[in-house]
Design a protein around this motif. Sequence first.
Motif, PDB file in Angstrom:
ATOM      1  N   GLY A   1      49.117 -84.450 -26.925  1.00 15.18           N
ATOM      2  CA  GLY A   1      48.769 -85.418 -25.800  1.00 15.18           C
ATOM      3  C   GLY A   1      47.532 -85.747 -25.776  1.00 15.18           C
ATOM      4  O   GLY A   1      47.359 -86.820 -24.799  1.00 15.18           O
ATOM      5  N   GLY A   2      46.547 -85.540 -26.543  1.00 18.39           N
ATOM      6  CA  GLY A   2      45.384 -86.011 -26.372  1.00 18.39           C
ATOM      7  C   GLY A   2      44.517 -85.029 -25.649  1.00 18.39           C
ATOM      8  O   GLY A   2      44.954 -84.307 -24.819  1.00 18.39           O
ATOM      9  N   GLN A   3      43.180 -85.341 -25.615  1.00 17.41           N
ATOM     10  CA  GLN A   3      42.141 -84.332 -24.949  1.00 17.41           C
ATOM     11  C   GLN A   3      42.340 -84.621 -23.341  1.00 17.41           C
ATOM     12  O   GLN A   3      42.469 -85.957 -22.844  1.00 17.41           O
ATOM     13  N   VAL A   4      42.287 -83.641 -22.621  1.00 18.56           N
ATOM     14  CA  VAL A   4      42.223 -83.884 -21.072  1.00 18.56           C
ATOM     15  C   VAL A   4      40.978 -83.863 -20.640  1.00 18.56           C
ATOM     16  O   VAL A   4      40.568 -84.302 -19.679  1.00 18.56           O
ATOM     17  N   ALA A   5      40.415 -82.686 -21.014  1.00 16.27           N
ATOM     18  CA  ALA A   5      39.001 -82.362 -20.387  1.00 16.27           C
ATOM     19  C   ALA A   5      37.835 -82.314 -21.419  1.00 16.27           C
ATOM     20  O   ALA A   5      38.196 -81.756 -22.466  1.00 16.27           O
TER      21      ALA A   5
ATOM     22  N   GLY B   1      40.427 -86.923 -16.786  1.00  9.82           N
ATOM     23  CA  GLY B   1      41.202 -86.856 -18.005  1.00  9.82           C
ATOM     24  C   GLY B   1      42.818 -86.550 -17.801  1.00  9.82           C
ATOM     25  O   GLY B   1      43.709 -86.796 -18.677  1.00  9.82           O
ATOM     26  N   LEU B   2      43.174 -86.054 -16.539  1.00  8.20           N
ATOM     27  CA  LEU B   2      44.548 -85.828 -16.309  1.00  8.20           C
ATOM     28  C   LEU B   2      45.255 -87.063 -16.402  1.00  8.20           C
ATOM     29  O   LEU B   2      44.799 -88.041 -15.931  1.00  8.20           O
ATOM     30  N   PRO B   3      46.344 -87.210 -17.112  1.00 11.31           N
ATOM     31  CA  PRO B   3      47.244 -88.549 -16.926  1.00 11.31           C
ATOM     32  C   PRO B   3      47.553 -88.876 -15.712  1.00 11.31           C
ATOM     33  O   PRO B   3      47.817 -88.227 -14.843  1.00 11.31           O
ATOM     34  N   THR B   4      47.503 -90.222 -15.543  1.00 11.76           N
ATOM     35  CA  THR B   4      47.672 -90.845 -14.422  1.00 11.76           C
ATOM     36  C   THR B   4      49.249 -90.580 -14.009  1.00 11.76           C
ATOM     37  O   THR B   4      50.147 -90.978 -15.095  1.00 11.76           O
ATOM     38  N   ALA B   5      49.631 -90.431 -12.956  1.00 11.02           N
ATOM     39  CA  ALA B   5      51.014 -90.252 -12.390  1.00 11.02           C
ATOM     40  C   ALA B   5      51.979 -91.505 -12.427  1.00 11.02           C
ATOM     41  O   ALA B   5      53.128 -91.412 -12.476  1.00 11.02           O
ATOM     42  N   ALA B   6      51.349 -92.598 -12.341  1.00 11.21           N
ATOM     43  CA  ALA B   6      52.159 -93.791 -11.929  1.00 11.21           C
ATOM     44  C   ALA B   6      53.109 -93.985 -13.332  1.00 11.21           C
ATOM     45  O   ALA B   6      52.761 -94.226 -14.309  1.00 11.21           O
ATOM     46  N   GLY B   7      54.486 -94.006 -13.092  1.00  8.17           N
ATOM     47  CA  GLY B   7      55.273 -94.455 -13.953  1.00  8.17           C
ATOM     48  C   GLY B   7      55.614 -93.285 -15.017  1.00  8.17           C
ATOM     49  O   GLY B   7      56.252 -93.733 -16.239  1.00  8.17           O
TER      50      GLY B   7
END
Length: 247
Positions: A60-64, A113-119
Motif C-alpha cells: 500500500g505504499g509507505q505510511v510513515a 502519511g495515513l490514507p485519507t478516509a474520504a471515499g
Amino acid sequence: MAFLAGRPEPVLVLTETAGSAGCDLLARRFEAAGYSVTFPRPERGERGVMVVSRLATVPGGQVADHLPHRAVQVIVETDEGPVSIVGLYVPARDATAVKTARKRTFLEACRRGLPTAAGRHEVVIGDFNILEPDHQPACRFFQRFEYDFYTWLGTVRYRDAFRVLHPEAAEYSWVGRTGDGYRYDHAHVTHGLVPVLRGCSYVHEVRTGPERLTDHSALSVSLCLQPTVPLPVTDPMRDADAVPALF
C-alpha cells in the motif's frame, strides 16, 4: 505459530516484531504455506510490524517516513472494492526527552502519511501505545500530543471500532504490575466500513492463558465483506519441527 494458524481471521497483524530467529521462522513458515507475508525487517534493536494474510495482498505504499517498519500497509480486494489495512506499532516512551521526541515524530509522520478516509475503505489496527482522552483509569503520564493523535483520527473520519460497538465498555489490552488496565491496542475504520462492522473484541487468552504468549491481549475485528482473492494456503505447522531456525 500454532495459535496464529488456528485463528479464523484471514489477515493477521503482528506488532512488536523483530529481526529475530523467531520472527524469521514465522515469516518463512507462513510463506512456505502459501500465505502473503509483508515484513519490513527492522534493524537490530528495533521493533516493527508483520502482516500475515490468507488473502492476496499488494503493497500500500509507505505510511510513515520516520520508523517506516512500524507502519505497514497492505491492500486486499473485496466485493466492496479494495480495503487498505495499516498495521501500526507506535513507539512506547518513558519520561526522557529522546524517547518522547521519537514518539512525537512518529505520530506526526503518521498524520502526514495515513490514507485519507474520504471515499476509501481503511483499517488502522495495532498497538498505538496511546489511550483515548477519557480513558478510565486516567493516566497523568500521557501528554497532550498522544491524546491528540487519537482525537485527530476522528477528525479525518476514522472511527474507533471498539467504541462503535461497545460505547461504555471498560476493557483493557494491557495490565500493569499495579493491576491497573489500559486500552493501548486499537482498530480504527473509516466511516464507509462502519455499516459492515460486525465485531470488535479483545482476545485475552494470549495474555491471561497458561501459555502467556504475549503481555498484550489480541484484538479481533470482523467486517461483513467478501474477499475476492483468497490464497490456496496449507498448514504452516506441517513439518514445522523439521525446519531449522536461523540464529
